[in-house]
Scaffold this motif. Structure first.
Motif, PDB file in Angstrom:
ATOM      1  N   PRO A 106      26.659  18.899 -32.817  1.00 26.66           N
ATOM      2  CA  PRO A 106      25.894  19.803 -31.935  1.00 26.66           C
ATOM      3  C   PRO A 106      26.560  19.861 -30.562  1.00 26.66           C
ATOM      4  CG  PRO A 106      24.439  18.247 -33.038  1.00 26.66           C
ATOM      5  CD  PRO A 106      25.850  17.801 -33.323  1.00 26.66           C
ATOM      6  N   SER A 152      22.612  23.775 -26.668  1.00 19.53           N
ATOM      7  CA  SER A 152      22.340  25.110 -27.220  1.00 19.53           C
ATOM      8  C   SER A 152      21.813  25.095 -28.652  1.00 19.53           C
ATOM      9  CB  SER A 152      23.617  25.950 -27.194  1.00 19.53           C
ATOM     10  OG  SER A 152      24.544  25.452 -28.138  1.00 19.53           O
ATOM     11  N   ALA A 153      21.950  23.995 -29.364  1.00 24.67           N
ATOM     12  CA  ALA A 153      21.590  23.861 -30.778  1.00 24.67           C
ATOM     13  C   ALA A 153      22.650  24.472 -31.701  1.00 24.67           C
ATOM     14  CB  ALA A 153      20.212  24.427 -31.094  1.00 24.67           C
ATOM     15  N   LYS A 154      23.739  24.999 -31.136  1.00 21.41           N
ATOM     16  CA  LYS A 154      24.867  25.485 -31.930  1.00 21.41           C
ATOM     17  C   LYS A 154      25.860  24.345 -32.117  1.00 21.41           C
ATOM     18  CE  LYS A 154      24.812  30.087 -29.826  1.00 21.41           C
ATOM     19  NZ  LYS A 154      25.618  30.999 -28.982  1.00 21.41           N
TER      20      LYS A 154
END
Length: 126
Positions: A8, A13-15
């Motif tokens: 991560p 950002s959770a991307k």
């Protein structure tokens, strides 16, 4: 410093890192002050010190920045507020076992079609 592109992204950002801040570290130009700030935080986490230096309006010592990057555990980034030219954030950081977290208001300038970190004001420590 080893950091998997599939982890991560440290910016929160959770991307995956490879789909987020790594693209800036590999040459993509940040389109806003907040993109630049988040990608700079991530650069500290993954040891991309050249990126920190090239996205700043002033020179810092490479070795000092690398030592900071290596000796600290970057726990969390919280963006508190942002505008076109500034970002206020809290960085939760542990350095050599000591809480070095801080809240900063960072100022950015746009010149030559790119954003640069210009200065920062520490608002709170700890």
């Amino acid at each position: 410093m080893k950091f998997s592109p599939n982890n991560p992204c440290p910016c929160g950002s959770a991307k995956k890192y490879k789909r987020c801040c790594q693209v800036f570290h590999k040459g993509k130009i940040a389109k806003s002050a907040i993109e630049l700030m988040k990608s700079r935080y991530s650069a500290f986490v993954v040891g991309e010190i050249d990126y920190i230096i090239k996205t700043s309006t002033f020179q810092k010592d490479y070795e000092d920045l690398m030592q900071f990057s290596k000796s600290c555990e970057f726990k969390k980034l919280e963006v508190l507020e942002y505008s076109q030219n500034s970002v206020t954030f809290k960085a939760n950081i542990i350095c050599n076992g000591v809480d070095n977290s801080f809240t900063e208001k960072s100022y950015f300038i746009f010149k030559d079609n790119r954003w640069y970190y210009d200065s920062g004001e520490i608002l709170e420590e700890g």
